[in-house]
Motif scaffolding. Sequence first.
Motif, PDB file in Angstrom:
ATOM      1  N   LEU A   1       0.969  -0.582  13.702  1.00 17.70           N
ATOM      2  CA  LEU A   1       1.758  -0.613  12.474  1.00 17.70           C
ATOM      3  C   LEU A   1       1.135   0.281  11.409  1.00 17.70           C
ATOM      4  O   LEU A   1       1.825   1.061  10.740  1.00 17.70           O
ATOM      5  CB  LEU A   1       1.856  -2.049  11.954  1.00 17.70           C
ATOM      6  N   ALA A   2      -0.175   0.150  11.252  1.00 15.38           N
ATOM      7  CA  ALA A   2      -0.874   0.947  10.241  1.00 15.38           C
ATOM      8  C   ALA A   2      -0.778   2.435  10.545  1.00 15.38           C
ATOM      9  O   ALA A   2      -0.638   3.258   9.625  1.00 15.38           O
ATOM     10  CB  ALA A   2      -2.336   0.508  10.152  1.00 15.38           C
ATOM     11  N   HIS A   3      -0.855   2.788  11.824  1.00 15.12           N
ATOM     12  CA  HIS A   3      -0.747   4.212  12.185  1.00 15.12           C
ATOM     13  C   HIS A   3       0.621   4.759  11.805  1.00 15.12           C
ATOM     14  O   HIS A   3       0.739   5.878  11.287  1.00 15.12           O
ATOM     15  CB  HIS A   3      -0.999   4.409  13.677  1.00 15.12           C
TER      16      HIS A   3
ATOM     17  N   TRP B   1       3.986   7.904   5.624  1.00 15.36           N
ATOM     18  CA  TRP B   1       3.749   7.925   4.179  1.00 15.36           C
ATOM     19  C   TRP B   1       2.469   8.658   3.792  1.00 15.36           C
ATOM     20  O   TRP B   1       2.077   8.634   2.613  1.00 15.36           O
ATOM     21  CB  TRP B   1       3.702   6.494   3.639  1.00 15.36           C
ATOM     22  N   LYS B   2       1.827   9.311   4.755  1.00 16.60           N
ATOM     23  CA  LYS B   2       0.590  10.079   4.495  1.00 16.60           C
ATOM     24  C   LYS B   2      -0.466   9.218   3.827  1.00 16.60           C
ATOM     25  O   LYS B   2      -1.186   9.637   2.913  1.00 16.60           O
ATOM     26  CB  LYS B   2       0.871  11.320   3.640  1.00 16.60           C
ATOM     27  N   LEU B   3      -0.568   7.978   4.286  1.00 18.11           N
ATOM     28  CA  LEU B   3      -1.487   7.003   3.720  1.00 18.11           C
ATOM     29  C   LEU B   3      -2.799   7.030   4.507  1.00 18.11           C
ATOM     30  O   LEU B   3      -2.809   6.772   5.713  1.00 18.11           O
ATOM     31  CB  LEU B   3      -0.851   5.618   3.818  1.00 18.11           C
ATOM     32  N   PRO B   4      -3.924   7.360   3.867  1.00 15.80           N
ATOM     33  CA  PRO B   4      -5.207   7.386   4.593  1.00 15.80           C
ATOM     34  C   PRO B   4      -5.612   5.977   5.030  1.00 15.80           C
ATOM     35  O   PRO B   4      -5.776   5.087   4.186  1.00 15.80           O
ATOM     36  CB  PRO B   4      -6.199   7.949   3.566  1.00 15.80           C
ATOM     37  N   VAL B   5      -5.756   5.785   6.335  1.00 16.00           N
ATOM     38  CA  VAL B   5      -6.040   4.454   6.878  1.00 16.00           C
ATOM     39  C   VAL B   5      -7.218   4.517   7.842  1.00 16.00           C
ATOM     40  O   VAL B   5      -7.286   5.391   8.721  1.00 16.00           O
ATOM     41  CB  VAL B   5      -4.823   3.876   7.629  1.00 16.00           C
TER      42      VAL B   5
ATOM     43  N   ALA C   1       0.839  -1.203   0.000  1.00 11.95           N
ATOM     44  CA  ALA C   1       0.000   0.000   0.000  1.00 11.95           C
ATOM     45  C   ALA C   1       0.873   1.253   0.000  1.00 11.95           C
ATOM     46  O   ALA C   1       0.544   2.254  -0.652  1.00 11.95           O
ATOM     47  CB  ALA C   1      -0.921  -0.016   1.218  1.00 11.95           C
ATOM     48  N   ARG C   2       1.976   1.199   0.722  1.00 13.42           N
ATOM     49  CA  ARG C   2       2.908   2.340   0.725  1.00 13.42           C
ATOM     50  C   ARG C   2       3.386   2.648  -0.685  1.00 13.42           C
ATOM     51  O   ARG C   2       3.535   3.816  -1.069  1.00 13.42           O
ATOM     52  CB  ARG C   2       4.101   2.007   1.629  1.00 13.42           C
ATOM     53  N   GLN C   3       3.607   1.604  -1.467  1.00 14.39           N
ATOM     54  CA  GLN C   3       4.165   1.816  -2.799  1.00 14.39           C
ATOM     55  C   GLN C   3       3.112   2.210  -3.830  1.00 14.39           C
ATOM     56  O   GLN C   3       3.376   3.019  -4.709  1.00 14.39           O
ATOM     57  CB  GLN C   3       4.898   0.545  -3.242  1.00 14.39           C
TER      58      GLN C   3
END
Length: 340
Positions: free
Chosen positions: A162-164, A170-174, A114-116
């Motif tokens: 981990l997700a947080h 990575w500014k990934l909306p979770v 997901a990061r990538q």
Amino acid sequence: MRILVTGTAGFIGFHLARRLLRDGHDVTGIDGMTSYYDVTLKQKRHAMLREFERFTCNEFMLEDAQAMENAFTRCNPELVVHLAAQAGVRYSIENPGTYISANLIGTYNVLEQARQCQPAHLMIASTSSVYGASKDVPFSESQRCDHPLSLYAATKKATEELAHSYSHIWKLPVTAFRFFTVYGPWGRPDMALFKFTANTLAGRPIDVYNNGNMERDFTYIDDLVEAICLLSQKPPRGPGESDPGASPVAPYRVINIGNSHPVSLMAFIEAIEKALGQPCIRNYMPMQPGDVPRTWADCSALQALTGFRPATPVQAGVDAFVEWYRQYYRAPQTTIAKQQ
């Protein structure tokens, strides 16, 4: 949308994938087809999903990083819903390594991909078990969850953390959603409703833990799927959001999905008896290690975000499960008068 869902041969993943496919989305499914319970049931769920042209099926373990990368690359998902995990409180006592492998390493592999690929929204399944034996009810997302009572709960809380961290860096909306005792047709054979139904129809006793002094916030599967679909359209924006589970430093939130109405175990058994039309033979047992006496969801944040709150009555949900069970296993109708 292009949507990647892990755990599509599982109970919740199957229902969610089928709903998304019916809504016209392209769904890439991933499942390890583990033998934790009857693999035939998982195979039949996947077979039903394969009937949809927009479904792409992948069967590999979450721990297989290369296979995970390949699936993400082919799908290039706009939305990821990570449901696959090793579930079960009691099983974690007997097979702890399975939980470390599937829930921690498997989730790490999902987070890395997901990061990538940077989907617009990553959704991760957690559990009400993270609240432990908290007496502060109903459970709210703002509560601290620092004392898990089982390895299962500990690994699910770890996946939230981990997700947080990935969300922050990575500014990934979770969104991490905490399920409360999900039940319904195509349910898991290790869950109480399935076991109680199967045993009662076979004339075997049911194990009633803590002598029946337990309460659960039972959540019907269709309500859960509706909540996930609505939340998928509400990715966290980042610091400054005011809902109870929002992170102050990242585009991340945790949110409860439950019925907000705890039901006693004895009342749940009575609903099963009514649906089956015959009594359950009760075998009263002490509390199991790692279990909790009560769960109760505060779903005000869910309602504020989506306008929706699960509300299917337990009897209606149990009736639907029993109807499915009879059809699936061709169980004969009982001649015993229904219990009042």
